[in-house]
Design a protein around this motif. Sequence first.
Motif, mmCIF file in Angstrom:
data_model
loop_
_atom_site.group_PDB
_atom_site.id
_atom_site.type_symbol
_atom_site.label_atom_id
_atom_site.label_comp_id
_atom_site.label_asym_id
_atom_site.label_seq_id
_atom_site.Cartn_x
_atom_site.Cartn_y
_atom_site.Cartn_z
ATOM 1 N N UNK A 94 51.244 45.696 44.903
ATOM 2 C CA UNK A 94 49.917 45.109 44.820
ATOM 3 C C UNK A 94 48.931 46.085 44.193
ATOM 4 N N UNK A 95 47.965 45.484 43.454
ATOM 5 C CA UNK A 95 46.904 46.253 42.824
ATOM 6 C C UNK A 95 45.590 45.837 43.482
ATOM 7 N N UNK A 96 44.759 46.816 43.779
ATOM 8 C CA UNK A 96 43.460 46.546 44.395
ATOM 9 C C UNK A 96 42.376 46.613 43.315
ATOM 10 N N UNK A 97 41.647 45.487 43.159
ATOM 11 C CA UNK A 97 40.647 45.367 42.096
ATOM 12 C C UNK A 97 39.267 45.166 42.698
ATOM 13 N N UNK A 98 38.308 45.888 42.137
ATOM 14 C CA UNK A 98 36.906 45.714 42.489
ATOM 15 C C UNK A 98 36.193 45.173 41.245
ATOM 16 N N UNK A 99 35.950 43.867 41.253
ATOM 17 C CA UNK A 99 35.333 43.216 40.093
ATOM 18 C C UNK A 99 33.885 42.887 40.447
ATOM 19 N N UNK A 100 32.984 43.714 40.005
ATOM 20 C CA UNK A 100 31.565 43.493 40.257
ATOM 21 C C UNK A 100 31.217 43.436 41.724
ATOM 22 N N UNK A 101 31.958 44.138 42.579
ATOM 23 C CA UNK A 101 31.682 44.135 44.007
ATOM 24 C C UNK A 101 32.535 43.188 44.810
ATOM 25 N N UNK A 102 33.286 42.307 44.170
ATOM 26 C CA UNK A 102 34.222 41.407 44.852
ATOM 27 C C UNK A 102 35.619 42.003 44.776
ATOM 28 N N UNK A 103 36.349 41.971 45.883
ATOM 29 C CA UNK A 103 37.651 42.627 45.970
ATOM 30 C C UNK A 103 38.778 41.619 45.829
ATOM 31 N N UNK A 104 39.785 41.977 45.065
ATOM 32 C CA UNK A 104 40.942 41.113 44.843
ATOM 33 C C UNK A 104 42.214 41.945 44.947
ATOM 34 N N UNK A 105 43.267 41.312 45.481
ATOM 35 C CA UNK A 105 44.593 41.907 45.517
ATOM 36 C C UNK A 105 45.505 41.051 44.647
ATOM 37 N N UNK A 106 46.264 41.688 43.784
ATOM 38 C CA UNK A 106 47.238 40.972 42.971
ATOM 39 C C UNK A 106 48.300 41.965 42.527
ATOM 40 N N UNK A 107 49.213 41.518 41.690
ATOM 41 C CA UNK A 107 50.307 42.386 41.232
ATOM 42 C C UNK A 107 50.163 42.670 39.750
ATOM 43 N N UNK A 108 50.785 43.744 39.337
ATOM 44 C CA UNK A 108 50.802 44.071 37.912
ATOM 45 C C UNK A 108 51.527 42.980 37.138
ATOM 46 N N UNK A 109 52.510 42.361 37.748
ATOM 47 C CA UNK A 109 53.251 41.297 37.073
ATOM 48 C C UNK A 109 52.337 40.132 36.692
ATOM 49 N N UNK A 110 51.441 39.754 37.609
ATOM 50 C CA UNK A 110 50.506 38.672 37.304
ATOM 51 C C UNK A 110 49.545 39.096 36.203
ATOM 52 N N UNK A 111 49.045 40.295 36.282
ATOM 53 C CA UNK A 111 48.037 40.747 35.322
ATOM 54 C C UNK A 111 48.600 40.923 33.922
ATOM 55 N N UNK A 112 49.898 41.070 33.815
ATOM 56 C CA UNK A 112 50.510 41.316 32.498
ATOM 57 C C UNK A 112 51.351 40.142 32.013
ATOM 58 N N UNK A 113 51.228 38.986 32.635
ATOM 59 C CA UNK A 113 52.025 37.826 32.220
ATOM 60 C C UNK A 113 51.635 37.332 30.838
ATOM 61 N N UNK A 114 50.342 37.340 30.547
ATOM 62 C CA UNK A 114 49.840 36.826 29.268
ATOM 63 C C UNK A 114 49.287 37.988 28.448
#
Length: 314
Positions: free
Chosen positions: A33-53
């Motif tokens: 899992x990757x921890x993302x802080x996008x403008x103050x909102x936190x998201x958890x996802x995987x590198x696989x999802x982020x690199x699909x497209x």
Amino acid sequence: MSGDTCLGSALCPAAGHKPKAGGPKGGSLGNKYVRLNVGGSLYYTTVQVLTRHDTMLKAMFSGRMEVLTDKEGWILIDRCGKHFGTILNYLRDDTIALPKHRQEIKALMAEAKYYLIQGLVDMCQAALQDKKDLYEPVCSIPIITSPKEEERLIESSMKPVVKLLYNRSNNKYSYTSNSDDNLLKNIELFDKLSLRFNGRVLFIKDVIGDEICCWSFYGQGRKLAEVCCTSIVYATEKKQTKVEFPEARIYEETLNVLLYETPRVPDNSLLEATSRSRSQASHSEDDEGFELRDRVRRIHVKRYSTYDDRQLGH
């Protein structure tokens, strides 16, 4: 999964702390899992999802671009986080349920363009076009702002023209009790006729004239008839302005102008419906010899009549 909570003070960098620049080599980005802080909102996802497209996110998390992290290991993306959850869902499933409102769709499309997600951009554009077609106005009513504009509209129109002039601000005299209601009825009838005969007749509104309520009817660039709905009445030694609602007369004159549609082939049913009023006009009063259709029929409803609202026996 994804979260949408604001970043707490415990996760924010300390004062004077600078975010660390780095790539996804070794360390936290290699985890599931990757921890993302996008403008103050936190998201958890995987590198696989982020690199699909093939998007900017793929460039960020495949080592082609630098990423910034804070001291807690959150990867920082300086964008509004409101629609980032929708972005992740599209990357996971290749489809999403778009927002219902146009402004929300436009905001989502702006984020999709930033992350270079062309498929989502196309979805948003198609949805905006559908909504535009859905809310396309049934008809457009020009509002006259100058006499020259009125002249240009009438002369250039290939369709008959019906104009309603109303000017409630003209309050030289006081109004009778029913005048306001009748003025609104005239405006309502105008709107109904504009919907009923949309495409066949050009309806225009005039709010700059001197009359309080007056209908004008034009065919082939000529004024054919006029129905003035106002009159002056006297009550208790005081002048009052009275507005009438001659609904039948207005309908009749609207049918008359339909005879001047192009192509100029008269409609037998319209000729029959209007023959009564046309036959009542007299040629003897026309000293210049013009044909009946070339004269303007001016109808003034109870103009300069007398009125007394006192009850009998008083």
